[in-house]
Design a protein around this motif. Structure first.
Motif, mmCIF file in Angstrom:
data_model
loop_
_atom_site.group_PDB
_atom_site.id
_atom_site.type_symbol
_atom_site.label_atom_id
_atom_site.label_comp_id
_atom_site.label_asym_id
_atom_site.label_seq_id
_atom_site.Cartn_x
_atom_site.Cartn_y
_atom_site.Cartn_z
ATOM 1 N N UNK A 31 13.073 72.210 49.015
ATOM 2 C CA UNK A 31 12.568 70.839 48.987
ATOM 3 C C UNK A 31 13.751 69.905 49.169
ATOM 4 N N UNK A 32 13.743 69.174 50.266
ATOM 5 C CA UNK A 32 14.862 68.266 50.533
ATOM 6 C C UNK A 32 14.805 67.053 49.619
ATOM 7 N N UNK A 33 13.677 66.363 49.673
ATOM 8 C CA UNK A 33 13.485 65.155 48.875
ATOM 9 C C UNK A 33 12.089 65.200 48.279
ATOM 10 N N UNK A 34 11.978 64.779 47.039
ATOM 11 C CA UNK A 34 10.666 64.721 46.395
ATOM 12 C C UNK A 34 10.638 63.481 45.527
ATOM 13 N N UNK A 35 9.461 62.885 45.404
ATOM 14 C CA UNK A 35 9.422 61.680 44.596
ATOM 15 C C UNK A 35 8.048 61.053 44.538
ATOM 16 N N UNK A 48 8.515 54.216 44.519
ATOM 17 C CA UNK A 48 8.788 54.165 43.088
ATOM 18 C C UNK A 48 10.150 54.818 42.839
ATOM 19 N N UNK A 49 10.270 56.096 43.193
ATOM 20 C CA UNK A 49 11.540 56.796 43.001
ATOM 21 C C UNK A 49 11.533 58.095 43.790
ATOM 22 N N UNK A 50 12.681 58.456 44.314
ATOM 23 C CA UNK A 50 12.840 59.740 44.985
ATOM 24 C C UNK A 50 14.136 60.392 44.522
ATOM 25 N N UNK A 51 14.177 61.716 44.664
ATOM 26 C CA UNK A 51 15.376 62.472 44.296
ATOM 27 C C UNK A 51 15.582 63.565 45.335
ATOM 28 N N UNK A 52 16.811 63.695 45.796
ATOM 29 C CA UNK A 52 17.121 64.682 46.823
ATOM 30 C C UNK A 52 17.522 66.011 46.186
ATOM 31 N N UNK A 53 17.698 67.004 47.045
ATOM 32 C CA UNK A 53 18.141 68.307 46.560
ATOM 33 C C UNK A 53 19.542 68.234 45.966
ATOM 34 N N UNK A 54 20.300 67.229 46.373
ATOM 35 C CA UNK A 54 21.624 67.020 45.804
ATOM 36 C C UNK A 54 21.625 66.074 44.625
ATOM 37 N N UNK A 55 20.422 65.763 44.127
ATOM 38 C CA UNK A 55 20.237 64.899 42.952
ATOM 39 C C UNK A 55 20.597 63.444 43.203
ATOM 40 N N UNK A 56 20.589 63.030 44.449
ATOM 41 C CA UNK A 56 20.751 61.596 44.727
ATOM 42 C C UNK A 56 19.404 60.916 44.478
ATOM 43 N N UNK A 72 12.872 69.816 38.539
ATOM 44 C CA UNK A 72 13.183 71.183 38.120
ATOM 45 C C UNK A 72 13.035 72.046 39.360
ATOM 46 N N UNK A 73 14.152 72.389 39.984
ATOM 47 C CA UNK A 73 14.106 73.113 41.246
ATOM 48 C C UNK A 73 13.478 74.499 41.093
ATOM 49 N N UNK A 74 13.686 75.123 39.965
ATOM 50 C CA UNK A 74 13.141 76.458 39.747
ATOM 51 C C UNK A 74 11.610 76.449 39.717
ATOM 52 N N UNK A 75 11.066 75.314 39.307
ATOM 53 C CA UNK A 75 9.606 75.194 39.192
ATOM 54 C C UNK A 75 9.001 74.364 40.315
ATOM 55 N N UNK A 76 9.831 73.917 41.265
ATOM 56 C CA UNK A 76 9.350 73.045 42.356
ATOM 57 C C UNK A 76 8.559 71.868 41.792
ATOM 58 N N UNK A 77 9.096 71.258 40.768
ATOM 59 C CA UNK A 77 8.391 70.211 40.048
ATOM 60 C C UNK A 77 9.265 68.970 39.941
ATOM 61 N N UNK A 78 8.622 67.813 40.068
ATOM 62 C CA UNK A 78 9.289 66.541 39.852
ATOM 63 C C UNK A 78 8.547 65.793 38.762
ATOM 64 N N UNK A 79 9.302 65.073 37.958
ATOM 65 C CA UNK A 79 8.744 64.312 36.843
ATOM 66 C C UNK A 79 9.088 62.838 37.012
ATOM 67 N N UNK A 80 8.225 62.002 36.457
ATOM 68 C CA UNK A 80 8.505 60.574 36.424
ATOM 69 C C UNK A 80 8.199 60.085 35.016
ATOM 70 N N UNK A 81 9.233 59.770 34.284
ATOM 71 C CA UNK A 81 9.074 59.190 32.947
ATOM 72 C C UNK A 81 8.999 57.681 33.103
ATOM 73 N N UNK A 82 7.891 57.114 32.673
ATOM 74 C CA UNK A 82 7.663 55.687 32.834
ATOM 75 C C UNK A 82 7.614 55.043 31.452
ATOM 76 N N UNK A 83 8.563 54.172 31.187
ATOM 77 C CA UNK A 83 8.640 53.461 29.909
ATOM 78 C C UNK A 83 8.457 51.966 30.129
#
Length: 118
Positions: A31-35, A48-56, A72-83
């Motif tokens: 996954x190159x970029x996910x968000x 809203x937000x994106x994160x690359x494989x290099x954590x940018x 979490x690259x091992x789980x192919x999962x992205x999270x968004x904590x919204x406060x």
């Protein structure tokens, strides 16, 4: 083929918090970029937000300092904590991923509704 499944949306009062999750599955090599993007009624879809494989990380201006994206690259999962949620955060939130499969796929989830009451 790549599938993205979002979860964690719901109804929350202003000032509250929610955590969204998006799991990618299918023929994924990487996954190159996910968000996350969002779309409110009558408005265009926005970043809203994106994160690359290099954590940018890239955040939309309206969520900086309030939302945090992680993956979490091992789980192919992205999270968004919204406060500190605001009524103007109300929208359908879509997961997006640029995935290397046989080729390169730009995939979207079905969306999850976030509603912030005042």
């Amino acid at each position: 083929q790549v599938q993205l499944v979002e979860s964690g949306g719901g109804l929350v009062q202003a000032g509250g918090s929610l955590r969204l999750s998006c799991v990618a599955s299918g023929s994924i090599l990487s996954i190159r970029t996910i968000g996350w993007y969002r779309q409110a009624p009558g408005k265009q879809r926005e970043l809203v937000a994106t994160i690359t494989s290099g954590s940018r990380i890239n955040y939309g201006d309206s969520v900086k300092g309030r939302f945090t994206i992680s993956r979490d690259n091992a789980k192919n999962t992205v999270y968004l904590q919204m406060n500190s949620l605001k009524p103007e955060d109300t929208a359908v939130y879509y997961c997006n991923a640029v995935v290397v499969t046989i080729g390169v796929s730009n995939s979207w989830g079905q969306g999850t509704q976030v509603t912030v009451s005042s």
